[in-house]
Scaffold this motif. Structure first.
Motif, PDB file in Angstrom:
ATOM      1  N   ALA A 291      -3.319  -4.177  -1.061  1.00 65.75           N
ATOM      2  CA  ALA A 291      -2.935  -4.733  -2.367  1.00 65.75           C
ATOM      3  C   ALA A 291      -2.551  -3.618  -3.335  1.00 65.75           C
ATOM      4  O   ALA A 291      -1.552  -3.724  -4.058  1.00 65.75           O
ATOM      5  CB  ALA A 291      -4.079  -5.570  -2.931  1.00 65.75           C
ATOM      6  N   VAL A 292      -3.333  -2.554  -3.361  1.00 64.22           N
ATOM      7  CA  VAL A 292      -3.013  -1.426  -4.245  1.00 64.22           C
ATOM      8  C   VAL A 292      -1.731  -0.736  -3.788  1.00 64.22           C
ATOM      9  O   VAL A 292      -0.870  -0.377  -4.612  1.00 64.22           O
ATOM     10  CB  VAL A 292      -4.190  -0.432  -4.292  1.00 64.22           C
ATOM     11  N   ALA A 293      -1.585  -0.570  -2.481  1.00 62.47           N
ATOM     12  CA  ALA A 293      -0.374   0.068  -1.957  1.00 62.47           C
ATOM     13  C   ALA A 293       0.867  -0.724  -2.348  1.00 62.47           C
ATOM     14  O   ALA A 293       1.897  -0.143  -2.728  1.00 62.47           O
ATOM     15  CB  ALA A 293      -0.459   0.195  -0.440  1.00 62.47           C
ATOM     16  N   GLY A 294       0.795  -2.062  -2.275  1.00 61.84           N
ATOM     17  CA  GLY A 294       1.927  -2.891  -2.664  1.00 61.84           C
ATOM     18  C   GLY A 294       2.287  -2.719  -4.118  1.00 61.84           C
ATOM     19  O   GLY A 294       3.472  -2.703  -4.489  1.00 61.84           O
ATOM     20  N   ALA A 295       1.263  -2.581  -4.972  1.00 58.39           N
ATOM     21  CA  ALA A 295       1.514  -2.357  -6.399  1.00 58.39           C
ATOM     22  C   ALA A 295       2.192  -1.009  -6.622  1.00 58.39           C
ATOM     23  O   ALA A 295       3.108  -0.887  -7.443  1.00 58.39           O
ATOM     24  CB  ALA A 295       0.194  -2.426  -7.166  1.00 58.39           C
ATOM     25  N   LEU A 296       1.755   0.006  -5.883  1.00 52.34           N
ATOM     26  CA  LEU A 296       2.382   1.329  -5.997  1.00 52.34           C
ATOM     27  C   LEU A 296       3.833   1.294  -5.516  1.00 52.34           C
ATOM     28  O   LEU A 296       4.728   1.871  -6.146  1.00 52.34           O
ATOM     29  CB  LEU A 296       1.593   2.361  -5.195  1.00 52.34           C
ATOM     30  N   LEU A 297       4.076   0.593  -4.422  1.00 54.56           N
ATOM     31  CA  LEU A 297       5.435   0.490  -3.900  1.00 54.56           C
ATOM     32  C   LEU A 297       6.357  -0.247  -4.859  1.00 54.56           C
ATOM     33  O   LEU A 297       7.535   0.087  -5.003  1.00 54.56           O
ATOM     34  CB  LEU A 297       5.419  -0.220  -2.542  1.00 54.56           C
ATOM     35  N   ALA A 298       5.814  -1.260  -5.533  1.00 51.42           N
ATOM     36  CA  ALA A 298       6.636  -2.077  -6.433  1.00 51.42           C
ATOM     37  C   ALA A 298       7.186  -1.273  -7.598  1.00 51.42           C
ATOM     38  O   ALA A 298       8.251  -1.597  -8.134  1.00 51.42           O
ATOM     39  CB  ALA A 298       5.816  -3.260  -6.944  1.00 51.42           C
ATOM     40  N   CYS A 299       6.471  -0.224  -8.004  1.00 50.52           N
ATOM     41  CA  CYS A 299       6.911   0.561  -9.167  1.00 50.52           C
ATOM     42  C   CYS A 299       7.315   1.974  -8.777  1.00 50.52           C
ATOM     43  O   CYS A 299       7.419   2.852  -9.643  1.00 50.52           O
ATOM     44  CB  CYS A 299       5.806   0.598 -10.232  1.00 50.52           C
ATOM     45  N   GLY A 300       7.515   2.194  -7.488  1.00 54.32           N
ATOM     46  CA  GLY A 300       7.887   3.528  -7.041  1.00 54.32           C
ATOM     47  C   GLY A 300       6.819   4.559  -7.328  1.00 54.32           C
ATOM     48  O   GLY A 300       7.123   5.754  -7.497  1.00 54.32           O
ATOM     49  N   GLY A 301       5.577   4.123  -7.378  1.00 57.23           N
ATOM     50  CA  GLY A 301       4.461   5.026  -7.636  1.00 57.23           C
ATOM     51  C   GLY A 301       4.238   5.353  -9.098  1.00 57.23           C
ATOM     52  O   GLY A 301       3.277   6.050  -9.434  1.00 57.23           O
ATOM     53  N   ARG A 302       5.093   4.850  -9.971  1.00 54.75           N
ATOM     54  CA  ARG A 302       4.988   5.179 -11.404  1.00 54.75           C
ATOM     55  C   ARG A 302       4.210   4.068 -12.125  1.00 54.75           C
ATOM     56  O   ARG A 302       4.784   3.133 -12.680  1.00 54.75           O
ATOM     57  CB  ARG A 302       6.371   5.361 -12.006  1.00 54.75           C
ATOM     58  N   LEU A 303       2.902   4.221 -12.121  1.00 60.10           N
ATOM     59  CA  LEU A 303       2.049   3.224 -12.771  1.00 60.10           C
ATOM     60  C   LEU A 303       2.223   3.237 -14.284  1.00 60.10           C
ATOM     61  O   LEU A 303       1.943   2.230 -14.944  1.00 60.10           O
ATOM     62  CB  LEU A 303       0.591   3.467 -12.395  1.00 60.10           C
ATOM     63  N   THR A 304       2.664   4.343 -14.842  1.00 61.29           N
ATOM     64  CA  THR A 304       2.934   4.364 -16.285  1.00 61.29           C
ATOM     65  C   THR A 304       4.006   3.337 -16.626  1.00 61.29           C
ATOM     66  O   THR A 304       3.918   2.667 -17.657  1.00 61.29           O
ATOM     67  CB  THR A 304       3.402   5.756 -16.731  1.00 61.29           C
ATOM     68  N   GLU A 305       5.012   3.204 -15.779  1.00 58.53           N
ATOM     69  CA  GLU A 305       6.058   2.205 -16.018  1.00 58.53           C
ATOM     70  C   GLU A 305       5.530   0.804 -15.770  1.00 58.53           C
ATOM     71  O   GLU A 305       5.811  -0.125 -16.540  1.00 58.53           O
ATOM     72  CB  GLU A 305       7.268   2.499 -15.129  1.00 58.53           C
ATOM     73  N   ARG A 306       4.775   0.628 -14.708  1.00 55.52           N
ATOM     74  CA  ARG A 306       4.207  -0.689 -14.410  1.00 55.52           C
ATOM     75  C   ARG A 306       3.306  -1.174 -15.535  1.00 55.52           C
ATOM     76  O   ARG A 306       3.248  -2.379 -15.831  1.00 55.52           O
ATOM     77  CB  ARG A 306       3.399  -0.616 -13.104  1.00 55.52           C
ATOM     78  N   ASN A 307       2.602  -0.243 -16.176  1.00 51.82           N
ATOM     79  CA  ASN A 307       1.614  -0.603 -17.185  1.00 51.82           C
ATOM     80  C   ASN A 307       2.119  -0.461 -18.614  1.00 51.82           C
ATOM     81  O   ASN A 307       1.317  -0.400 -19.547  1.00 51.82           O
ATOM     82  CB  ASN A 307       0.349   0.246 -17.000  1.00 51.82           C
ATOM     83  N   ALA A 308       3.424  -0.414 -18.792  1.00 52.50           N
ATOM     84  CA  ALA A 308       3.965  -0.258 -20.149  1.00 52.50           C
ATOM     85  C   ALA A 308       3.527  -1.400 -21.058  1.00 52.50           C
ATOM     86  O   ALA A 308       3.135  -1.185 -22.217  1.00 52.50           O
ATOM     87  CB  ALA A 308       5.490  -0.173 -20.088  1.00 52.50           C
ATOM     88  N   VAL A 309       3.566  -2.632 -20.563  1.00 53.94           N
ATOM     89  CA  VAL A 309       3.175  -3.784 -21.383  1.00 53.94           C
ATOM     90  C   VAL A 309       1.662  -3.795 -21.629  1.00 53.94           C
ATOM     91  O   VAL A 309       1.219  -3.956 -22.771  1.00 53.94           O
ATOM     92  CB  VAL A 309       3.651  -5.105 -20.746  1.00 53.94           C
ATOM     93  N   PRO A 310       0.815  -3.640 -20.590  1.00 58.06           N
ATOM     94  CA  PRO A 310      -0.620  -3.549 -20.867  1.00 58.06           C
ATOM     95  C   PRO A 310      -0.977  -2.410 -21.818  1.00 58.06           C
ATOM     96  O   PRO A 310      -1.807  -2.588 -22.714  1.00 58.06           O
ATOM     97  CB  PRO A 310      -1.233  -3.314 -19.473  1.00 58.06           C
ATOM     98  N   ALA A 311      -0.359  -1.244 -21.660  1.00 58.36           N
ATOM     99  CA  ALA A 311      -0.657  -0.116 -22.553  1.00 58.36           C
ATOM    100  C   ALA A 311      -0.321  -0.466 -23.997  1.00 58.36           C
ATOM    101  O   ALA A 311      -1.058  -0.116 -24.932  1.00 58.36           O
ATOM    102  CB  ALA A 311       0.115   1.130 -22.117  1.00 58.36           C
ATOM    103  N   LYS A 312       0.793  -1.172 -24.186  1.00 59.11           N
ATOM    104  CA  LYS A 312       1.162  -1.603 -25.530  1.00 59.11           C
ATOM    105  C   LYS A 312       0.118  -2.564 -26.095  1.00 59.11           C
ATOM    106  O   LYS A 312      -0.264  -2.477 -27.270  1.00 59.11           O
ATOM    107  CB  LYS A 312       2.534  -2.269 -25.505  1.00 59.11           C
ATOM    108  N   HIS A 313      -0.381  -3.469 -25.239  1.00 58.04           N
ATOM    109  CA  HIS A 313      -1.420  -4.407 -25.685  1.00 58.04           C
ATOM    110  C   HIS A 313      -2.693  -3.680 -26.088  1.00 58.04           C
ATOM    111  O   HIS A 313      -3.271  -3.969 -27.142  1.00 58.04           O
ATOM    112  CB  HIS A 313      -1.748  -5.411 -24.573  1.00 58.04           C
ATOM    113  N   TYR A 314      -3.143  -2.734 -25.255  1.00 59.05           N
ATOM    114  CA  TYR A 314      -4.382  -2.024 -25.567  1.00 59.05           C
ATOM    115  C   TYR A 314      -4.224  -1.183 -26.834  1.00 59.05           C
ATOM    116  O   TYR A 314      -5.157  -1.069 -27.634  1.00 59.05           O
ATOM    117  CB  TYR A 314      -4.805  -1.157 -24.384  1.00 59.05           C
ATOM    118  N   GLY A 315      -3.037  -0.607 -27.009  1.00 57.23           N
ATOM    119  CA  GLY A 315      -2.785   0.128 -28.241  1.00 57.23           C
ATOM    120  C   GLY A 315      -2.839  -0.786 -29.456  1.00 57.23           C
ATOM    121  O   GLY A 315      -3.376  -0.413 -30.510  1.00 57.23           O
ATOM    122  N   GLU A 316      -2.293  -1.993 -29.318  1.00 61.79           N
ATOM    123  CA  GLU A 316      -2.329  -2.962 -30.412  1.00 61.79           C
ATOM    124  C   GLU A 316      -3.755  -3.439 -30.664  1.00 61.79           C
ATOM    125  O   GLU A 316      -4.175  -3.611 -31.817  1.00 61.79           O
ATOM    126  CB  GLU A 316      -1.429  -4.150 -30.073  1.00 61.79           C
TER     127      GLU A 316
END
Length: 431
Positions: A291-316
């Motif tokens: 499951a984790v590997a699939g998530a990494l593959l989906a974003c090309g290993g760039r979790l910062t890009e995958r988590n752009a929306v969650p990071a914005k939420h936590y910042g808010e």
């Protein structure tokens, strides 16, 4: 099993169960609105397709998913690629061990590194209870290095090293969460990171770096200690609990330090951790790794890009929490009452200083009379400290719940301050 940390955390769980309708600033959990139940199946399928595209047979794929797997993990190559893309950490797959959460990584690292009766672990204090709990289970002595009002001072770490050596003990490693720390929310400056690495090299000290909140925090992040490490002084503890999802229970350790056995043969610390893991959890579950590997593959290993929306939420969520605290306690009011808080730049937590004992009795009154719960900061101190400080976690709540919760929390603070008859600045040790 008589460790006070276990009793206090059980008390917090009991309070949560007794008052299910309260607003809770206690759990450091990710925001559940970002979880999609169908996404897990997509992640697993993506990983299976990745194996097939790499030439694996149907039989090999079936074995990879259903059987016991390699102790060190079967997705180390993907983790290595992701660390290089996201964090600038150049760690070969062989230097990585996939663990059952970062918690197992802590246990393995302590078991491998602390062998002598004089070995002692230094920890930034207040600190995550998982590391002190693991040390307690293994009988590893802990020396706290208390943070100052503006965070950790590296000179205090050096003073602790020298003091322990004067006692005839060997400071073996220093545990720190350099980014948006749990529980304080503080972040080490770049200069402090450089000083800490220099100190580690000078005093033959390892650094256990635990940094789970970077990839879900807004804005540019400072480099990890491991990315800055040129002398292999840093053992990096990683987790996908916040950046993917905690239910997978997948973490990892980057341990590229050379190790020499009595015969003179050389290996990596990661190999030694894998040996210990084989006697603890055997291997990290293949389904979780898939499951984790699939998530990494989906974003090309760039979790910062995958988590752009969650990071914005936590910042808010952080912004709203601070805004509401400011609204309920303008500067003149908080100065008069002796209440204050820090202003983290990311993560899930912040610290509130109060003029009364923030203990279990106060927590119970907060839940019963005001419908809001939080975590006493004293839970996170290996020794005395934090008796008049509170940890607030805002990550699990919507902005509407934060606004309601801070209103309840403000009412509690006013009532408790009046009840205790305490006004004026809080003691410096909890600043």
């Amino acid at each position: 099993m008589s460790d006070p940390v276990l009793d206090t955390m059980n008390f917090l769980n009991e309070i949560t169960g007794r008052f299910p309708d309260v607003v809770s600033f206690a759990p450091g959990r990710p925001y559940e609105e970002f979880f999609d139940k169908d996404e897990i199946l997509d992640h697993v399928r993506r990983y299976l397709d990745h194996l097939a595209a790499g030439g694996a047979s149907d039989e090999a794929i079936r074995t990879a998913l259903y059987q016991y797997g390699p102790t060190a993990g079967q997705i180390r190559g993907l983790i290595s690629d992701s660390l290089r893309a996201d964090e600038g950490i150049d760690a070969p797959p062989g230097a990585i061990v996939v663990t059952v959460g970062a918690q197992e990584g802590m246990l393995l690292a302590l078991r491998a590194l602390f062998a002598g009766p004089g070995d002692v672990l230094l920890v930034a204090s207040p600190c995550y209870v998982g590391i002190t709990g693991a040390a307690s289970l293994l009988g590893v002595p802990v020396r706290p290095v208390e943070e100052r009002a503006d965070g950790l001072d590296v000179a205090d770490v050096e003073a602790a090293v020298l003091a322990e050596r004067a006692r005839g003990r060997r400071p073996r490693a220093f545990y720190v969460v350099p980014d948006h720390s749990n529980p304080s929310g503080n972040t080490l400056s770049r200069r402090a990171r450089e000083e800490l690495l220099e100190l580690a090299a000078r005093h033959d000290l390892l650094i256990l770096e635990d940094s789970p909140y970077r990839l879900v925090s807004p804005g540019a992040q400072l480099p990890t200690l491991k990315a800055m490490d040129r002398t292999r002084r840093v053992v990096h503890l990683g987790s996908y609990a916040k950046s993917v999802f905690p239910g997978a229970r997948v973490g990892f350790v980057v341990a590229d330090q050379p190790v020499r056995d009595p015969s003179g043969a050389e290996s990596l610390l990661a190999d030694e951790l894998a040996k210990i893991k084989s006697m603890v959890t055997v291997n990290t579950p293949a389904l979780s790794q898939a499951a984790v590997a699939g998530a990494l593959l989906a974003c090309g290993g760039r979790l910062t890009e995958r988590n752009a929306v969650p990071a914005k939420h936590y910042g808010e969520a952080l912004r709203v929490t601070l805004e509401q605290l400011d609204r309920h306690f303008p500067e003149d009011v908080r100065d008069r009452l002796g209440i204050g808080w820090n202003r983290p730049s990311g993560g899930f937590f912040l610290t509130v200083r109060v003029p009364f004992p923030a203990d279990n009795a106060a927590l119970l009154r907060s839940a019963e009379d005001h419908g809001v719960i939080w975590t006493p900061m004293a839970y996170f101190y290996p020794g005395p400290g934090g008796e008049r400080s509170i940890r607030l976690s805002f990550s699990y709540l919507s902005t509407a719940r934060i606004e309601d919760g801070i209103a309840r929390f403000a009412a509690f603070l006013r009532a408790e301050t009046e009840r205790s008859g305490a006004t004026g600045p809080t003691p410096g040790r909890d600043a």
